[in-house]
Design an enzyme around this catalytic site. Structure first.
Site, mmCIF file in Angstrom:
data_model
loop_
_atom_site.group_PDB
_atom_site.id
_atom_site.type_symbol
_atom_site.label_atom_id
_atom_site.label_comp_id
_atom_site.label_asym_id
_atom_site.label_seq_id
_atom_site.Cartn_x
_atom_site.Cartn_y
_atom_site.Cartn_z
ATOM 1 N N GLU A 230 12.467 0.819 12.166
ATOM 2 C CA GLU A 230 11.724 2.056 12.392
ATOM 3 C C GLU A 230 10.424 1.748 13.140
ATOM 4 O O GLU A 230 9.608 0.972 12.681
ATOM 5 C CB GLU A 230 11.410 2.706 11.035
ATOM 6 N N CYS B 129 9.755 10.734 10.146
ATOM 7 C CA CYS B 129 10.736 9.921 9.426
ATOM 8 C C CYS B 129 12.132 10.167 9.988
ATOM 9 O O CYS B 129 12.994 9.306 9.920
ATOM 10 C CB CYS B 129 10.688 10.241 7.948
ATOM 11 N N GLU C 135 11.417 9.949 -0.420
ATOM 12 C CA GLU C 135 11.807 10.327 0.942
ATOM 13 C C GLU C 135 11.243 9.243 1.844
ATOM 14 O O GLU C 135 10.026 9.127 1.997
ATOM 15 C CB GLU C 135 11.247 11.714 1.266
ATOM 16 N N LYS D 183 -2.028 11.777 -4.767
ATOM 17 C CA LYS D 183 -2.811 10.840 -3.957
ATOM 18 C C LYS D 183 -2.424 11.019 -2.487
ATOM 19 O O LYS D 183 -1.324 10.650 -2.077
ATOM 20 C CB LYS D 183 -2.559 9.384 -4.364
HETATM 21 P P1 NAP Z 1 3.145 3.721 3.317
HETATM 22 O O1 NAP Z 1 2.343 2.499 3.027
HETATM 23 O O2 NAP Z 1 4.508 3.826 2.799
HETATM 24 O O3 NAP Z 1 2.247 4.966 2.832
HETATM 25 C C1 NAP Z 1 2.701 6.136 2.233
HETATM 26 C C2 NAP Z 1 1.871 6.465 1.002
HETATM 27 O O4 NAP Z 1 2.106 5.483 -0.014
HETATM 28 C C3 NAP Z 1 0.373 6.432 1.255
HETATM 29 O O5 NAP Z 1 -0.257 7.418 0.475
HETATM 30 C C4 NAP Z 1 0.002 5.050 0.769
HETATM 31 O O6 NAP Z 1 -1.339 4.915 0.456
HETATM 32 C C5 NAP Z 1 0.881 4.917 -0.439
HETATM 33 N N1 NAP Z 1 1.093 3.530 -0.899
HETATM 34 C C6 NAP Z 1 1.055 2.390 -0.169
HETATM 35 N N2 NAP Z 1 1.297 1.318 -0.954
HETATM 36 C C7 NAP Z 1 1.477 1.775 -2.202
HETATM 37 C C8 NAP Z 1 1.752 1.155 -3.460
HETATM 38 N N3 NAP Z 1 1.872 -0.169 -3.578
HETATM 39 N N4 NAP Z 1 1.872 1.939 -4.547
HETATM 40 C C9 NAP Z 1 1.758 3.269 -4.459
HETATM 41 N N5 NAP Z 1 1.492 3.915 -3.305
HETATM 42 C C10 NAP Z 1 1.360 3.187 -2.184
HETATM 43 O O7 NAP Z 1 3.186 3.956 4.858
HETATM 44 P P2 NAP Z 1 2.119 3.435 5.944
HETATM 45 O O8 NAP Z 1 1.639 2.048 5.621
HETATM 46 O O9 NAP Z 1 1.106 4.480 6.081
HETATM 47 O O10 NAP Z 1 3.053 3.376 7.227
HETATM 48 C C11 NAP Z 1 3.911 2.260 7.397
HETATM 49 C C12 NAP Z 1 5.245 2.697 7.907
HETATM 50 O O11 NAP Z 1 5.874 3.575 6.977
HETATM 51 C C13 NAP Z 1 5.231 3.495 9.181
HETATM 52 O O12 NAP Z 1 5.112 2.693 10.305
HETATM 53 C C14 NAP Z 1 6.534 4.212 9.112
HETATM 54 O O13 NAP Z 1 7.558 3.372 9.560
HETATM 55 C C15 NAP Z 1 6.711 4.490 7.640
HETATM 56 N N6 NAP Z 1 6.305 5.874 7.266
HETATM 57 C C16 NAP Z 1 7.275 6.758 6.936
HETATM 58 C C17 NAP Z 1 6.920 8.069 6.628
HETATM 59 C C18 NAP Z 1 7.946 9.098 6.270
HETATM 60 O O14 NAP Z 1 7.678 10.285 6.464
HETATM 61 N N7 NAP Z 1 9.072 8.727 5.690
HETATM 62 C C19 NAP Z 1 5.590 8.466 6.662
HETATM 63 C C20 NAP Z 1 4.607 7.517 6.971
HETATM 64 C C21 NAP Z 1 4.984 6.231 7.273
HETATM 65 P P3 NAP Z 1 -2.396 4.447 1.574
HETATM 66 O O15 NAP Z 1 -2.017 5.087 2.851
HETATM 67 O O16 NAP Z 1 -3.651 4.933 1.048
HETATM 68 O O17 NAP Z 1 -2.292 2.957 1.623
#
Ligand code: NAP
Ligand code: MG
Length: 491
Positions: free
Chosen positions: A394, A297, A263, A188
């Protein structure tokens, strides 16, 4: 010198917007779609199938069937590697188009898509292609008259959930070890950036991967992602994203005891000593924070600078920020594009306001850039202290926080005082000091006199709340294999 891009390269064709399940491109069962937006213009690029539990269930069945009954399970390991290399070749042939698609969907500068994301994606697939026929078991000298050996077997059907900051690269980090080890995949992609993942799935079909080995279901996290995590026939979940969602995933995976590799987030310390090459340290710190619009990250978001050189160092960063070129991500001269979407833009702007209220000094930036697209000025805060929110949480944006320190004992303690532990860096000309600090830092990666020096062969992952397991390198295969012990009586 920057050169103008061909119009074709500015407007890549969006060809795949549906789910790929069992080798067939299909709409979501519900018929729903969602919009993917160009963050530089705020315009809709395409409507993409919005998969949910029903589509995930079909994809898992297809992946299970491909794993148990298809040609994939019988294929010689070396031939799996060949397919992976063929996929890497096809990506390389379409490098311009794919880089443009990545820039369109994510907003990252085309110079980065072409020089970083694409080459590293290709490299990662080729690196793991080489592992396909090198996953050896052992023979073990046990007591008694037995012949005991181990086999490394694929885990089975793996669910992979990836973020939007490096869309293609994250596909390669997930597919590479999974395919090398012989698993089948349901992926996904992030809702913000589904397009290059779908294109890669199409290229995988062209490369000759059997139907059902790679399935992609775009959709939202809580629905499509959640269904994948809870599905009883998924053997393992690999996730990259926020620590908060990582916690939800561990809980969701608990009822079926799925293997989980995570990660997650970071608040990585970057430590600059007065005895370092200050110009190199400033350039490295600048890159280590502002690269990819700060959406990394492992961003060096707690920048500790030794007192003696603090002011000189701040001047260097401020001067680089003043010269940074923001604007159209398709302009090859552009160094910084927009944040990925409105939500992230608002979140980062919120942290900038918090920093100002907490009493940090905003030396550069602090505002939106332009009036269209989600651009934020390269922002630099000084007078930041350990307890401020901007030093603890973060931010995931182009916001640098500089903290002062006096000596080596103090700095190691302060650097480790965080729930995260993804990466860290130290800048010094003193070799012994560098190694001593590298040993003491609680982080999965420590860079010395460099930052963001990644390689497909070098493991990457987090201590503490930054994750579980490692990606890349030989260790990256651990998450995708089971060890089986076979004991044969010789009596
Ligand atoms: P996120 O919600 O953690 O999204 C990462 C992935 O997980 C996306 O594919 C997302 O889907 C999915 N996801 C979200 N909720 C889920 C659930 N309940 N069950 C299963 N999968 C789920 O990150 P974000 O909302 O895009 O960003 C929020 C914050 O996360 C950022 O501000 C940053 O601090 C952090 N982040 C960290 C990384 C990293 O490389 N470690 C990367 C991105 C963001 P959808 O996007 O379709 O909702
Ligand atoms: Mg989200």
């Amino acid at each position: 010198m920057a050169t103008a891009l061909e119009p074709k390269t500015r407007k890549p064709q969006v060809r795949e917007t549906q789910c790929l399940i069992g080798g067939k491109w299909q709409a979501a069962k519900s018929g729903k779609t969602f919009e993917t937006i160009n963050p530089a213009t705020e315009e809709v690029i395409a409507n993409v199938a919005e998969g949910d539990a029903a589509d995930i269930d079909m994809a898992v069945k297809a992946a299970r069937n491909a794993f148990e009954n298809g040609p994939w399970g019988k294929m010689d390991a070396r031939d799996r590697g060949k397919l992976m290399n063929r996929l890497a070749d096809l990506i390389e042939e379409e490098l311009d188009e794919l880089a443009a698609l990545e820039t369109l969907d994510n907003g990252k500068p085309i110079r980065d898509s072409r020089a970083a994301d694409l080459p590293m994606t290709i490299d990662c697939l080729r690196y793991y292609a080489g592992w396909a026929d090198k996953l050896h078991g052992q023979t073990i000298p046990v007591r008694g008259n037995y012949f005991t050996y181990t086999r490394r077997e694929p885990v089975g059907v793996v669910g992979q959930i990836i973020p939007w900051n490096f869309p293609m690269l994250m596909v390669s980090w997930k597919w590479g070890p999974a395919l090398a080890a012989g698993n089948t995949i349901v992926m996904k992609p992030a809702e913000q950036t589904p397009l290059t993942c779908l294109r890669m799935a199409k290229l995988a079909q062209e490369a000759g991967f059997p139907d059902g080995v790679i399935n992609v279901v775009p959709g939202y996290g809580p629905t499509a992602g959640g269904a994948l995590v809870k599905h009883p026939d998924v053997d393992k979940i690999a996730f990259t994203g926020s620590t908060e969602v990582g916690q939800i995933i561990m809980q969701g995976a608990a009822s079926t005891i799925k293997r989980v590799s995570l990660e997650l987030g970071g608040k990585s310390p970057n430590i600059v000593f007065a005895d370092s090459d200050l110009d190199a340290a400033a350039a490295g710190a600048h890159f280590g924070l502002y690269f990819n619009q700060g959406q990394c990250c492992c961003a060096g978001s707690r920048l500790f600078v030794e007192d003696k050189v603090h002011d000189k160092f701040v001047d260097k960063i401020a001067s680089m920020n003043g010269k940074r070129k923001l604007g159209d991500p398709f302009d090859p001269a552009t160094e910084q594009g927009p944040q990925v979407n409105k939500e992230q833009f608002d979140k980062v702007m919120g942290y900038i306001e918090i920093g100002k209220k907490e009493g940090a000094k905003c030396v550069t930036g602090g505002d939106r850039w332009g009036d269209k697209g989600y651009f934020i000025e390269p922002t630099l805060f000084t007078n930041v202290t350990d307890k401020m929110k901007i030093a603890e949480e973060e931010i995931f944006g182009p916001v640098m926080s500089i903290l002062r320190f006096k000596d080596i004992d103090e700095i190691v303690q302060r650097a480790n005082k965080t729930n995260y532990g993804l990466a860290a860096a130290v800048w010094t000309r003193d070799v012994a000091k560098a190694h001593l600090i590298a040993k003491k830092l609680k982080a999965g990666t420590v860079w010395v006199n460099c930052y963001d020096a990644f390689d497909a062969a070098a493991p990457f992952g987090g201590f503490k709340m930054s994750g579980i397991g490692r990606e890349l390198g030989e260790r990256g295969l651990d998450a995708y294999t089971e060890w089986k012990t076979v004991t044969v009586s010789l009596d």
